[in-house]
Design a protein around this motif. Sequence first.
Motif, short mmCIF file in Angstrom:
data_model
loop_
_atom_site.label_atom_id
_atom_site.label_comp_id
_atom_site.label_asym_id
_atom_site.label_seq_id
_atom_site.Cartn_x
_atom_site.Cartn_y
_atom_site.Cartn_z
N TYR A 136 -1.62 6.43 9.80
CA TYR A 136 -1.81 6.30 8.27
C TYR A 136 -3.14 7.00 7.36
O TYR A 136 -2.78 7.51 6.36
N LEU A 194 -3.40 9.57 4.61
CA LEU A 194 -3.76 9.17 3.07
C LEU A 194 -4.33 9.54 2.74
O LEU A 194 -4.97 10.48 1.42
N LEU A 206 0.40 -1.21 0.21
CA LEU A 206 -0.05 0.36 -0.02
C LEU A 206 0.85 1.43 -0.38
O LEU A 206 0.40 2.32 -0.75
N VAL A 207 2.01 1.11 0.61
CA VAL A 207 2.78 2.45 1.03
C VAL A 207 3.28 2.46 -0.70
O VAL A 207 3.28 3.26 -0.55
N ILE A 221 1.80 6.45 -7.07
CA ILE A 221 1.10 7.33 -7.47
C ILE A 221 0.52 8.77 -6.80
O ILE A 221 0.66 9.85 -8.26
N PHE A 228 -10.50 10.90 -6.37
CA PHE A 228 -9.80 10.95 -4.92
C PHE A 228 -10.35 11.71 -3.76
O PHE A 228 -10.04 11.50 -2.61
N LEU A 230 -3.96 15.55 -3.59
CA LEU A 230 -4.06 15.29 -4.65
C LEU A 230 -5.54 14.81 -6.01
O LEU A 230 -4.82 15.33 -7.42
N SER A 278 0.91 4.17 -3.73
CA SER A 278 1.02 5.23 -2.21
C SER A 278 1.55 5.79 -3.50
O SER A 278 1.64 7.28 -3.55
#
Lengths: 530, 84
Positions: free
Chosen positions: B19, B23, A180-181, A187, B55, B30, A184
Amino acid sequence: MMEQRVEAPAGQKLELRRDVTVWGSYMWGYADVGADIYAALGIVIAAAMGMAPLAFAAAGLIYVMIGLAFTELASSYPVAGGGHYYSLRGLGDFWGFVAGIALLLDYTIDIGLFAVAATGYINFFIPAIREYRVSWGPFKNINPLWCLEAIVAILALRALNVRGVRESSRFNEILGAFDLVIESSIIFTGFLFAWQPQLLAYQWKFQAPTLSQFLYGSSLAIISFVGLESISQAAQETRRPATIIPRTSLTLIFTVLIYALSFSTLSLGVLPWQEIAVREGDPIAALASHIPYIGVVAGPLTAALGATILLTSSNSGVMGDSRLIFSMSHFRLVSKWFNKVHPKYHTPTNAIVGFGWVGIVLTIFAFLTPRALDTLGNLYAFGATLGYTLVFISLIRLRFRDPYSPRPYKVPGNINWKRRDGSIVQVPVMGFIGMLGVFSIWLTVMITHDIGRIFGPLWIVACVIYYVVFRRRNGLPVFGSVKHDWEKEQVDVLTSAEEYEMVEQYKEALVKRDKQWGVKSRWEETTEHA
Amino acid sequence: MPERRSVPPPEKVTWADRYRLGLGVLMVALGITILIRCIAAGIITLPAMLMSAAFVAFGVYRLYVGVVRYRQYVRRQGGGRDSA
Protein backbone atom coordinates in the motif's frame (compact mmCIF):
# COMPACT_ATOMS: atom_id res chain seq x y z
CA MET A 1 -11.62 -4.66 19.47
CA MET A 2 -12.00 -3.41 23.01
CA GLU A 3 -9.81 -4.26 25.93
CA GLN A 4 -9.93 -3.70 29.67
CA ARG A 5 -6.86 -2.20 31.26
CA VAL A 6 -5.61 0.04 33.98
CA GLU A 7 -3.60 3.12 33.08
CA ALA A 8 -0.16 3.56 34.56
CA PRO A 9 1.26 7.03 34.95
CA ALA A 10 4.70 8.18 33.96
CA GLY A 11 7.27 7.19 36.48
CA GLN A 12 5.22 4.43 38.06
CA LYS A 13 5.45 0.77 37.28
CA LEU A 14 5.93 0.68 33.57
CA GLU A 15 4.32 -2.58 32.63
CA LEU A 16 2.26 -1.39 29.72
CA ARG A 17 4.70 -2.20 26.95
CA ARG A 18 2.90 -3.89 24.14
CA ASP A 19 4.19 -5.17 20.90
CA VAL A 20 3.03 -2.16 18.90
CA THR A 21 4.53 -2.59 15.44
CA VAL A 22 5.97 0.10 13.16
CA TRP A 23 2.68 0.18 11.24
CA GLY A 24 0.67 0.09 14.49
CA SER A 25 2.62 2.96 15.96
CA TYR A 26 2.19 4.98 12.76
CA MET A 27 -1.53 4.30 12.60
CA TRP A 28 -1.97 5.13 16.27
CA GLY A 29 -0.59 8.59 15.59
CA TYR A 30 -2.51 8.92 12.36
CA ALA A 31 -5.84 8.05 13.98
CA ASP A 32 -5.10 10.82 16.48
CA VAL A 33 -3.43 13.59 14.45
CA GLY A 34 -4.85 12.75 11.02
CA ALA A 35 -8.39 13.29 12.30
CA ASP A 36 -7.81 16.93 13.09
CA ILE A 37 -8.26 18.19 9.55
CA TYR A 38 -11.90 17.06 9.76
CA ALA A 39 -12.44 19.67 12.49
CA ALA A 40 -10.01 22.35 11.37
CA LEU A 41 -10.66 22.77 7.64
CA GLY A 42 -13.90 24.74 7.91
CA ILE A 43 -12.86 27.18 10.62
CA VAL A 44 -9.45 27.87 9.06
CA ILE A 45 -10.96 28.51 5.63
CA ALA A 46 -13.58 30.77 7.24
CA ALA A 47 -10.75 32.85 8.73
CA ALA A 48 -8.01 32.76 6.07
CA MET A 49 -10.35 32.63 3.04
CA GLY A 50 -8.46 32.34 -0.27
CA MET A 51 -5.14 32.10 1.53
CA ALA A 52 -6.09 29.11 3.68
CA PRO A 53 -3.38 26.88 2.10
CA LEU A 54 -0.77 29.41 3.15
CA ALA A 55 -2.20 29.51 6.69
CA PHE A 56 -1.92 25.71 6.85
CA ALA A 57 1.61 25.88 5.43
CA ALA A 58 2.69 28.48 8.01
CA ALA A 59 1.28 26.46 10.91
CA GLY A 60 2.62 23.28 9.28
CA LEU A 61 6.18 24.61 9.27
CA ILE A 62 6.03 25.12 13.03
CA TYR A 63 4.29 21.77 13.43
CA VAL A 64 7.12 19.95 11.65
CA MET A 65 9.62 21.44 14.09
CA ILE A 66 7.41 20.52 17.06
CA GLY A 67 7.08 17.02 15.65
CA LEU A 68 10.86 16.63 15.33
CA ALA A 69 11.31 17.85 18.91
CA PHE A 70 8.75 15.30 20.11
CA THR A 71 10.50 12.59 18.10
CA GLU A 72 13.81 13.30 19.82
CA LEU A 73 12.30 13.55 23.28
CA ALA A 74 9.94 10.58 22.95
CA SER A 75 12.68 8.27 21.69
CA SER A 76 15.10 9.42 24.42
CA TYR A 77 12.52 9.46 27.24
CA PRO A 78 9.89 6.90 26.22
CA VAL A 79 7.38 7.91 28.87
CA ALA A 80 3.74 8.77 28.26
CA GLY A 81 3.73 12.12 30.13
CA GLY A 82 4.78 14.00 26.98
CA GLY A 83 5.33 17.76 27.29
CA HIS A 84 4.63 17.74 31.01
CA TYR A 85 7.28 15.08 31.67
CA TYR A 86 9.91 16.74 29.45
CA SER A 87 9.33 20.11 31.16
CA LEU A 88 9.48 18.49 34.58
CA ARG A 89 12.83 16.91 33.75
CA GLY A 90 14.26 19.87 31.90
CA LEU A 91 12.89 22.83 33.82
CA GLY A 92 11.78 21.56 37.23
CA ASP A 93 8.53 21.04 39.09
CA PHE A 94 6.93 24.45 38.56
CA TRP A 95 7.33 24.49 34.79
CA GLY A 96 6.41 20.83 34.66
CA PHE A 97 3.18 21.89 36.33
CA VAL A 98 2.64 24.79 33.91
CA ALA A 99 3.19 22.53 30.89
CA GLY A 100 0.87 20.00 32.53
CA ILE A 101 -1.97 22.46 33.02
CA ALA A 102 -1.56 23.84 29.48
CA LEU A 103 -1.92 20.27 28.23
CA LEU A 104 -4.80 19.62 30.62
CA LEU A 105 -6.57 22.62 29.14
CA ASP A 106 -6.00 21.19 25.69
CA TYR A 107 -7.12 17.68 26.52
CA THR A 108 -10.24 19.09 28.14
CA ILE A 109 -10.99 21.25 25.11
CA ASP A 110 -10.18 18.20 22.97
CA ILE A 111 -13.12 16.45 24.61
CA GLY A 112 -15.51 19.27 23.69
CA LEU A 113 -13.98 20.26 20.34
CA PHE A 114 -13.93 16.78 18.86
CA ALA A 115 -17.32 15.81 20.33
CA VAL A 116 -18.79 18.91 18.67
CA ALA A 117 -16.97 18.14 15.40
CA ALA A 118 -18.02 14.45 15.50
CA THR A 119 -21.68 15.34 15.99
CA GLY A 120 -21.27 17.93 13.22
CA TYR A 121 -20.47 15.05 10.86
CA ILE A 122 -23.42 13.06 12.23
CA ASN A 123 -25.55 16.08 11.29
CA PHE A 124 -24.52 15.55 7.68
CA PHE A 125 -27.34 12.99 7.78
CA ILE A 126 -29.67 15.26 9.78
CA PRO A 127 -29.46 18.67 8.06
CA ALA A 128 -32.43 19.96 10.09
CA ILE A 129 -30.26 19.93 13.22
CA ARG A 130 -27.31 21.45 11.36
CA GLU A 131 -29.45 24.36 10.13
CA TYR A 132 -31.40 24.85 13.40
CA ARG A 133 -30.75 28.26 14.98
CA VAL A 134 -32.44 30.19 17.80
CA SER A 135 -31.79 33.40 19.71
CA TRP A 136 -32.20 33.42 23.49
CA GLY A 137 -31.89 36.87 25.05
CA PRO A 138 -28.33 38.09 24.53
CA PHE A 139 -27.31 34.82 22.82
CA LYS A 140 -27.95 35.18 19.11
CA ASN A 141 -28.01 32.51 16.44
CA ILE A 142 -27.13 29.52 18.63
CA ASN A 143 -27.76 25.80 18.05
CA PRO A 144 -28.94 24.06 21.27
CA LEU A 145 -29.72 20.75 19.50
CA TRP A 146 -26.16 20.31 18.25
CA CYS A 147 -24.97 21.24 21.76
CA LEU A 148 -27.20 18.53 23.24
CA GLU A 149 -25.80 15.95 20.81
CA ALA A 150 -22.24 16.86 21.80
CA ILE A 151 -23.07 16.61 25.53
CA VAL A 152 -24.60 13.15 25.05
CA ALA A 153 -21.44 12.08 23.20
CA ILE A 154 -19.20 13.34 26.03
CA LEU A 155 -21.32 11.62 28.69
CA ALA A 156 -21.12 8.34 26.75
CA LEU A 157 -17.34 8.58 26.39
CA ARG A 158 -17.00 9.43 30.06
CA ALA A 159 -19.03 6.38 31.06
CA LEU A 160 -16.90 4.13 28.81
CA ASN A 161 -13.71 5.50 30.34
CA VAL A 162 -14.94 5.04 33.91
CA ARG A 163 -15.59 1.39 33.06
CA GLY A 164 -12.06 1.19 31.68
CA VAL A 165 -13.09 0.27 28.15
CA ARG A 166 -10.94 1.85 25.48
CA GLU A 167 -10.08 1.23 21.91
CA SER A 168 -7.24 -1.20 21.36
CA SER A 169 -4.19 -0.61 19.26
CA ARG A 170 -5.73 -2.91 16.63
CA PHE A 171 -8.88 -0.78 16.53
CA ASN A 172 -6.73 2.32 15.95
CA GLU A 173 -4.85 0.52 13.18
CA ILE A 174 -8.03 -0.37 11.33
CA LEU A 175 -9.63 3.03 11.83
CA GLY A 176 -6.45 4.86 10.83
CA ALA A 177 -5.93 2.70 7.73
CA PHE A 178 -9.55 3.16 6.65
CA ASP A 179 -9.26 6.90 7.16
CA LEU A 180 -6.04 7.02 5.16
CA VAL A 181 -7.67 5.18 2.25
CA ILE A 182 -10.75 7.42 2.25
CA GLU A 183 -8.73 10.65 2.56
CA SER A 184 -6.37 9.50 -0.20
CA SER A 185 -9.31 8.62 -2.47
CA ILE A 186 -10.88 12.05 -1.98
CA ILE A 187 -7.58 13.81 -2.66
CA PHE A 188 -6.67 11.77 -5.75
CA THR A 189 -10.09 11.82 -7.40
CA GLY A 190 -10.66 15.40 -6.32
CA PHE A 191 -7.45 16.69 -7.86
CA LEU A 192 -7.97 14.62 -10.99
CA PHE A 193 -11.66 15.28 -11.71
CA ALA A 194 -12.98 18.23 -9.70
CA TRP A 195 -10.11 20.60 -8.99
CA GLN A 196 -9.98 23.75 -11.09
CA PRO A 197 -6.67 25.66 -10.95
CA GLN A 198 -8.53 28.76 -12.20
CA LEU A 199 -10.88 28.80 -9.18
CA LEU A 200 -7.95 28.38 -6.80
CA ALA A 201 -6.04 31.19 -8.53
CA TYR A 202 -9.07 33.49 -8.44
CA GLN A 203 -9.64 32.94 -4.70
CA TRP A 204 -5.93 33.17 -3.96
CA LYS A 205 -5.70 36.51 -5.75
CA PHE A 206 -9.04 38.19 -5.13
CA GLN A 207 -10.35 36.64 -1.90
CA ALA A 208 -7.34 37.36 0.28
CA PRO A 209 -7.89 38.01 4.00
CA THR A 210 -6.59 40.98 5.97
CA LEU A 211 -3.35 40.44 7.86
CA SER A 212 -5.25 40.09 11.12
CA GLN A 213 -7.60 37.48 9.60
CA PHE A 214 -4.67 35.59 8.11
CA LEU A 215 -2.81 35.50 11.43
CA TYR A 216 -5.98 34.35 13.15
CA GLY A 217 -6.42 31.62 10.53
CA SER A 218 -2.84 30.40 10.75
CA SER A 219 -2.99 30.24 14.54
CA LEU A 220 -6.23 28.24 14.26
CA ALA A 221 -4.56 25.96 11.70
CA ILE A 222 -2.35 24.63 14.51
CA ILE A 223 -5.36 22.60 15.67
CA SER A 224 -5.09 20.49 12.52
CA PHE A 225 -1.85 19.15 13.96
CA VAL A 226 -3.13 18.36 17.44
CA GLY A 227 -2.18 15.09 19.07
CA LEU A 228 1.58 14.98 18.78
CA GLU A 229 1.49 13.82 22.39
CA SER A 230 0.39 10.51 20.92
CA ILE A 231 4.03 10.06 19.85
CA SER A 232 5.09 9.94 23.49
CA GLN A 233 2.10 7.75 24.28
CA ALA A 234 3.12 5.31 21.57
CA ALA A 235 6.71 5.49 22.84
CA GLN A 236 5.65 4.30 26.29
CA GLU A 237 3.70 1.38 24.92
CA THR A 238 6.11 0.23 22.22
CA ARG A 239 8.91 -2.24 22.66
CA ARG A 240 12.25 -0.88 21.38
CA PRO A 241 10.85 2.67 20.99
CA ALA A 242 14.26 4.08 20.11
CA THR A 243 14.18 2.07 16.90
CA ILE A 244 10.52 2.40 16.00
CA ILE A 245 9.51 5.90 17.10
CA PRO A 246 11.88 7.99 14.93
CA ARG A 247 10.84 6.13 11.80
CA THR A 248 7.10 6.16 12.39
CA SER A 249 6.82 9.67 13.74
CA LEU A 250 8.79 11.23 10.88
CA THR A 251 6.51 9.57 8.31
CA LEU A 252 3.48 10.52 10.39
CA ILE A 253 4.52 14.18 10.62
CA PHE A 254 4.95 14.58 6.87
CA THR A 255 1.85 12.56 5.96
CA VAL A 256 -0.36 14.72 8.18
CA LEU A 257 1.23 17.89 6.81
CA ILE A 258 0.79 16.94 3.17
CA TYR A 259 -2.83 15.89 3.73
CA ALA A 260 -3.68 19.12 5.55
CA LEU A 261 -2.15 21.15 2.71
CA SER A 262 -3.91 18.97 0.12
CA PHE A 263 -7.37 19.39 1.61
CA SER A 264 -7.09 23.17 1.80
CA THR A 265 -5.72 23.46 -1.75
CA LEU A 266 -8.29 21.00 -3.09
CA SER A 267 -11.20 22.71 -1.32
CA LEU A 268 -10.39 26.11 -2.80
CA GLY A 269 -10.09 24.60 -6.26
CA VAL A 270 -13.45 22.83 -6.01
CA LEU A 271 -15.71 25.22 -4.10
CA PRO A 272 -15.80 28.92 -3.25
CA TRP A 273 -14.38 29.36 0.28
CA GLN A 274 -17.75 30.63 1.53
CA GLU A 275 -19.37 27.26 0.80
CA ILE A 276 -16.79 25.44 2.93
CA ALA A 277 -17.03 28.10 5.66
CA VAL A 278 -20.80 27.66 6.09
CA ARG A 279 -20.28 23.90 6.44
CA GLU A 280 -17.69 24.20 9.24
CA GLY A 281 -19.40 21.28 11.04
CA ASP A 282 -18.72 18.80 8.24
CA PRO A 283 -16.35 20.44 5.71
CA ILE A 284 -14.65 17.29 4.40
CA ALA A 285 -17.99 15.55 3.82
CA ALA A 286 -19.26 18.67 2.02
CA LEU A 287 -16.13 18.63 -0.15
CA ALA A 288 -16.38 14.90 -0.83
CA SER A 289 -20.01 15.27 -1.94
CA HIS A 290 -18.89 17.62 -4.73
CA ILE A 291 -16.42 15.20 -6.31
CA PRO A 292 -17.66 13.67 -9.57
CA TYR A 293 -18.19 9.88 -9.83
CA ILE A 294 -17.54 9.07 -6.17
CA GLY A 295 -19.32 12.02 -4.51
CA VAL A 296 -22.64 10.23 -3.93
CA VAL A 297 -20.91 7.53 -1.91
CA ALA A 298 -17.89 9.48 -0.69
CA GLY A 299 -19.97 12.21 1.00
CA PRO A 300 -21.93 9.97 3.41
CA LEU A 301 -18.97 7.61 3.85
CA THR A 302 -16.69 10.49 4.80
CA ALA A 303 -19.31 11.83 7.20
CA ALA A 304 -19.63 8.45 8.93
CA LEU A 305 -15.88 7.97 9.08
CA GLY A 306 -15.35 11.56 10.24
CA ALA A 307 -17.83 11.10 13.08
CA THR A 308 -16.13 7.85 14.19
CA ILE A 309 -12.58 9.12 14.02
CA LEU A 310 -13.45 12.41 15.73
CA LEU A 311 -15.18 10.55 18.56
CA THR A 312 -11.96 8.57 18.95
CA SER A 313 -10.07 11.87 19.17
CA SER A 314 -12.54 13.15 21.75
CA ASN A 315 -11.98 9.94 23.70
CA SER A 316 -8.23 10.49 23.55
CA GLY A 317 -8.92 13.80 25.31
CA VAL A 318 -10.72 12.01 28.16
CA MET A 319 -7.91 9.45 28.39
CA GLY A 320 -5.20 12.09 28.08
CA ASP A 321 -6.70 14.14 30.91
CA SER A 322 -6.88 11.20 33.31
CA ARG A 323 -3.44 9.90 32.38
CA LEU A 324 -1.81 13.33 32.67
CA ILE A 325 -3.40 14.29 35.99
CA PHE A 326 -2.48 10.86 37.34
CA SER A 327 1.14 11.52 36.39
CA MET A 328 1.05 15.05 37.85
CA SER A 329 -0.34 13.65 41.06
CA HIS A 330 2.43 11.04 41.15
CA PHE A 331 5.05 13.81 40.93
CA ARG A 332 3.22 15.71 43.70
CA LEU A 333 2.21 18.61 41.48
CA VAL A 334 -1.48 18.15 42.30
CA SER A 335 -3.44 16.46 45.06
CA LYS A 336 -3.60 12.67 45.37
CA TRP A 337 -7.38 13.09 45.23
CA PHE A 338 -7.03 12.85 41.46
CA ASN A 339 -5.37 9.47 41.87
CA LYS A 340 -8.44 7.90 43.39
CA VAL A 341 -9.41 4.83 41.40
CA HIS A 342 -12.79 3.21 41.03
CA PRO A 343 -13.12 0.27 43.46
CA LYS A 344 -14.50 -2.05 40.77
CA TYR A 345 -13.05 -0.82 37.47
CA HIS A 346 -9.69 0.48 38.82
CA THR A 347 -9.86 3.60 36.65
CA PRO A 348 -9.08 7.16 37.85
CA THR A 349 -12.74 8.06 38.33
CA ASN A 350 -12.29 11.51 39.87
CA ALA A 351 -10.12 12.68 37.01
CA ILE A 352 -12.37 11.24 34.30
CA VAL A 353 -15.62 12.52 35.80
CA GLY A 354 -14.18 15.90 36.87
CA PHE A 355 -12.59 16.79 33.54
CA GLY A 356 -15.58 15.34 31.71
CA TRP A 357 -17.71 17.95 33.47
CA VAL A 358 -15.25 20.71 32.59
CA GLY A 359 -15.46 19.55 28.96
CA ILE A 360 -19.25 19.76 29.08
CA VAL A 361 -19.18 23.25 30.63
CA LEU A 362 -16.75 24.41 27.91
CA THR A 363 -19.00 22.92 25.23
CA ILE A 364 -22.07 24.74 26.59
CA PHE A 365 -20.04 27.95 26.80
CA ALA A 366 -18.91 27.51 23.19
CA PHE A 367 -22.48 26.98 22.02
CA LEU A 368 -23.53 30.28 23.58
CA THR A 369 -21.46 31.92 20.84
CA PRO A 370 -22.61 31.83 17.20
CA ARG A 371 -19.69 29.61 16.10
CA ALA A 372 -19.01 26.90 18.67
CA LEU A 373 -16.17 25.18 16.79
CA ASP A 374 -14.36 28.46 16.24
CA THR A 375 -14.68 29.32 19.94
CA LEU A 376 -13.28 25.95 21.02
CA GLY A 377 -10.47 26.21 18.46
CA ASN A 378 -9.74 29.67 19.82
CA LEU A 379 -9.30 28.26 23.33
CA TYR A 380 -7.36 25.28 22.10
CA ALA A 381 -4.69 27.33 20.34
CA PHE A 382 -3.70 29.03 23.60
CA GLY A 383 -2.95 25.83 25.50
CA ALA A 384 -1.28 24.10 22.56
CA THR A 385 1.12 26.93 21.78
CA LEU A 386 2.04 27.46 25.44
CA GLY A 387 2.66 23.73 25.97
CA TYR A 388 4.73 23.43 22.79
CA THR A 389 6.83 26.48 23.69
CA LEU A 390 7.75 24.72 26.93
CA VAL A 391 8.56 21.53 24.99
CA PHE A 392 11.12 23.44 22.89
CA ILE A 393 12.66 25.06 25.97
CA SER A 394 12.86 21.60 27.58
CA LEU A 395 14.48 20.14 24.46
CA ILE A 396 17.21 22.78 24.62
CA ARG A 397 17.61 22.58 28.40
CA LEU A 398 17.81 18.78 28.41
CA ARG A 399 20.65 18.87 25.88
CA PHE A 400 22.64 20.76 28.53
CA ARG A 401 21.24 19.20 31.68
CA ASP A 402 21.14 15.61 30.52
CA PRO A 403 23.65 15.09 27.71
CA TYR A 404 24.19 11.56 29.04
CA SER A 405 20.89 10.03 27.91
CA PRO A 406 21.36 8.35 24.53
CA ARG A 407 19.39 10.13 21.82
CA PRO A 408 18.48 7.69 19.04
CA TYR A 409 17.22 10.66 17.04
CA LYS A 410 18.30 14.29 17.19
CA VAL A 411 16.55 17.24 15.58
CA PRO A 412 18.69 18.31 12.62
CA GLY A 413 20.88 21.41 12.68
CA ASN A 414 23.11 21.20 15.75
CA ILE A 415 26.15 23.22 16.73
CA ASN A 416 28.85 21.69 18.92
CA TRP A 417 29.57 23.77 22.00
CA LYS A 418 32.49 22.99 24.28
CA ARG A 419 31.80 23.45 27.97
CA ARG A 420 34.31 24.42 30.65
CA ASP A 421 34.72 20.81 31.80
CA GLY A 422 35.70 19.81 28.25
CA SER A 423 32.46 18.03 27.44
CA ILE A 424 30.67 18.87 24.20
CA VAL A 425 27.00 19.76 24.04
CA GLN A 426 25.13 19.77 20.74
CA VAL A 427 23.04 22.95 20.73
CA PRO A 428 19.84 22.43 18.70
CA VAL A 429 19.50 25.45 16.42
CA MET A 430 16.14 24.19 15.17
CA GLY A 431 14.98 24.06 18.78
CA PHE A 432 15.57 27.81 19.05
CA ILE A 433 13.88 28.51 15.69
CA GLY A 434 10.93 26.32 16.66
CA MET A 435 10.66 27.95 20.05
CA LEU A 436 10.53 31.41 18.48
CA GLY A 437 8.05 30.19 15.86
CA VAL A 438 5.61 28.62 18.28
CA PHE A 439 6.01 31.53 20.70
CA SER A 440 5.11 33.92 17.87
CA ILE A 441 1.94 31.88 17.24
CA TRP A 442 1.19 32.10 20.97
CA LEU A 443 1.59 35.89 20.74
CA THR A 444 -0.71 35.89 17.70
CA VAL A 445 -3.27 33.97 19.74
CA MET A 446 -3.01 36.55 22.51
CA ILE A 447 -3.48 39.39 20.02
CA THR A 448 -6.14 37.97 17.71
CA HIS A 449 -8.16 35.48 19.77
CA ASP A 450 -10.75 37.38 21.78
CA ILE A 451 -11.74 34.41 23.93
CA GLY A 452 -8.39 32.62 24.11
CA ARG A 453 -6.53 35.65 25.41
CA ILE A 454 -8.93 36.00 28.36
CA PHE A 455 -9.81 32.42 29.23
CA GLY A 456 -6.31 30.98 28.66
CA PRO A 457 -4.41 33.20 31.11
CA LEU A 458 -7.31 32.92 33.58
CA TRP A 459 -6.95 29.13 33.52
CA ILE A 460 -3.20 29.37 34.10
CA VAL A 461 -3.57 31.90 36.95
CA ALA A 462 -6.29 29.85 38.68
CA CYS A 463 -4.22 26.65 38.41
CA VAL A 464 -1.02 28.36 39.64
CA ILE A 465 -2.91 29.68 42.70
CA TYR A 466 -4.05 26.12 43.39
CA TYR A 467 -0.46 24.89 42.94
CA VAL A 468 0.97 27.45 45.37
CA VAL A 469 -1.64 26.57 48.02
CA PHE A 470 -1.21 22.81 47.48
CA ARG A 471 2.60 22.86 47.65
CA ARG A 472 2.68 25.14 50.72
CA ARG A 473 0.14 23.02 52.57
CA ASN A 474 2.18 19.92 51.90
CA GLY A 475 5.49 21.53 52.86
CA LEU A 476 6.85 21.29 49.31
CA PRO A 477 8.92 23.96 47.53
CA VAL A 478 6.71 26.19 45.38
CA PHE A 479 9.17 27.31 42.73
CA GLY A 480 11.88 24.78 43.56
CA SER A 481 11.73 21.06 42.85
CA VAL A 482 11.31 17.96 44.95
CA LYS A 483 14.40 15.77 44.69
CA HIS A 484 13.94 13.23 41.89
CA ASP A 485 16.26 10.37 41.08
CA TRP A 486 16.09 10.90 37.32
CA GLU A 487 19.07 8.68 36.62
CA LYS A 488 17.45 5.67 38.22
CA GLU A 489 14.14 6.50 36.59
CA GLN A 490 15.80 6.71 33.16
CA VAL A 491 17.47 3.33 33.68
CA ASP A 492 14.13 1.82 34.74
CA VAL A 493 12.28 3.36 31.80
CA LEU A 494 14.82 2.17 29.24
CA THR A 495 14.97 -1.28 30.82
CA SER A 496 11.20 -1.64 30.69
CA ALA A 497 11.37 -0.56 27.05
CA GLU A 498 13.86 -3.39 26.43
CA GLU A 499 16.39 -0.84 25.16
CA TYR A 500 19.27 -2.65 26.88
CA GLU A 501 21.89 -1.21 24.57
CA MET A 502 20.76 2.29 25.50
CA VAL A 503 20.82 1.38 29.19
CA GLU A 504 24.47 0.37 28.87
CA GLN A 505 25.36 3.51 26.91
CA TYR A 506 23.61 5.64 29.50
CA LYS A 507 25.37 3.99 32.42
CA GLU A 508 28.75 4.24 30.69
CA ALA A 509 28.19 7.96 30.08
CA LEU A 510 27.29 8.44 33.75
CA VAL A 511 30.39 6.52 34.89
CA LYS A 512 32.57 8.65 32.61
CA ARG A 513 31.01 11.80 34.00
CA ASP A 514 31.54 10.69 37.59
CA LYS A 515 35.19 9.88 36.83
CA GLN A 516 35.61 13.39 35.44
CA TRP A 517 34.07 14.77 38.60
CA GLY A 518 36.35 12.56 40.71
CA VAL A 519 33.52 10.77 42.52
CA LYS A 520 32.73 7.10 42.84
CA SER A 521 29.97 6.22 40.42
CA ARG A 522 27.01 4.23 41.67
CA TRP A 523 26.65 2.81 38.14
CA GLU A 524 30.19 1.47 37.90
CA GLU A 525 29.39 -2.00 39.17
CA THR A 526 26.26 -2.32 37.09
CA THR A 527 27.77 -1.65 33.67
CA GLU A 528 28.76 -4.60 31.52
CA HIS A 529 32.20 -3.16 30.80
CA ALA A 530 32.96 -2.13 34.40
CA MET B 1 26.17 9.12 21.74
CA PRO B 2 24.57 6.93 19.07
CA GLU B 3 22.82 8.51 16.10
CA ARG B 4 19.57 7.28 14.61
CA ARG B 5 19.56 3.53 14.32
CA SER B 6 18.12 1.52 11.47
CA VAL B 7 14.99 -0.57 11.70
CA PRO B 8 15.62 -4.34 11.49
CA PRO B 9 15.10 -5.82 8.00
CA PRO B 10 11.49 -6.86 7.35
CA GLU B 11 10.63 -10.52 7.77
CA LYS B 12 7.96 -10.48 5.05
CA VAL B 13 6.38 -8.14 2.54
CA THR B 14 2.99 -7.14 3.91
CA TRP B 15 -0.07 -5.51 2.37
CA ALA B 16 0.86 -2.36 4.28
CA ASP B 17 4.22 -2.29 2.45
CA ARG B 18 2.49 -2.73 -0.90
CA TYR B 19 0.00 0.00 0.00
CA ARG B 20 2.79 2.40 0.92
CA LEU B 21 4.63 1.73 -2.32
CA GLY B 22 1.44 2.12 -4.34
CA LEU B 23 0.64 5.38 -2.60
CA GLY B 24 4.17 6.60 -3.32
CA VAL B 25 3.69 5.95 -7.06
CA LEU B 26 0.28 7.67 -7.00
CA MET B 27 1.70 10.67 -5.15
CA VAL B 28 4.40 11.22 -7.76
CA ALA B 29 1.81 10.86 -10.53
CA LEU B 30 -0.56 13.27 -8.80
CA GLY B 31 2.16 15.86 -8.23
CA ILE B 32 3.05 15.77 -11.93
CA THR B 33 -0.65 15.90 -12.91
CA ILE B 34 -1.24 19.02 -10.80
CA LEU B 35 1.75 20.69 -12.44
CA ILE B 36 0.59 19.75 -15.95
CA ARG B 37 -2.97 20.96 -15.26
CA CYS B 38 -1.68 24.31 -13.98
CA ILE B 39 0.63 24.78 -16.94
CA ALA B 40 -2.14 23.77 -19.37
CA ALA B 41 -4.46 26.35 -17.80
CA GLY B 42 -1.66 28.93 -17.90
CA ILE B 43 -2.04 29.55 -14.17
CA ILE B 44 0.80 29.23 -11.71
CA THR B 45 -0.11 29.79 -8.06
CA LEU B 46 2.01 29.28 -4.98
CA PRO B 47 -0.26 26.71 -3.29
CA ALA B 48 -0.58 24.63 -6.45
CA MET B 49 3.17 24.62 -7.02
CA LEU B 50 3.74 23.81 -3.37
CA MET B 51 1.32 20.89 -3.54
CA SER B 52 2.83 19.60 -6.74
CA ALA B 53 6.37 19.71 -5.32
CA ALA B 54 5.26 18.24 -1.99
CA PHE B 55 3.51 15.27 -3.61
CA VAL B 56 6.47 14.49 -5.87
CA ALA B 57 9.00 14.84 -3.03
CA PHE B 58 7.00 12.79 -0.53
CA GLY B 59 6.14 10.17 -3.15
CA VAL B 60 9.80 9.80 -4.15
CA TYR B 61 10.77 9.54 -0.48
CA ARG B 62 8.22 6.79 0.13
CA LEU B 63 9.39 4.91 -2.93
CA TYR B 64 13.00 5.25 -1.84
CA VAL B 65 12.22 3.89 1.63
CA GLY B 66 10.14 1.10 0.09
CA VAL B 67 12.92 0.06 -2.29
CA VAL B 68 15.55 0.13 0.47
CA ARG B 69 13.33 -2.00 2.71
CA TYR B 70 12.62 -4.44 -0.12
CA ARG B 71 16.37 -4.79 -0.78
CA GLN B 72 16.91 -5.49 2.92
CA TYR B 73 14.19 -8.10 2.78
CA VAL B 74 15.72 -9.76 -0.28
CA ARG B 75 19.14 -9.75 1.40
CA ARG B 76 17.63 -11.29 4.52
CA GLN B 77 16.04 -14.01 2.43
CA GLY B 78 19.42 -14.75 0.92
CA GLY B 79 18.51 -13.40 -2.51
CA GLY B 80 15.18 -15.25 -2.58
CA ARG B 81 11.97 -13.85 -4.06
CA ASP B 82 9.05 -12.23 -2.24
CA SER B 83 7.09 -15.13 -0.79
CA ALA B 84 4.26 -13.10 0.81
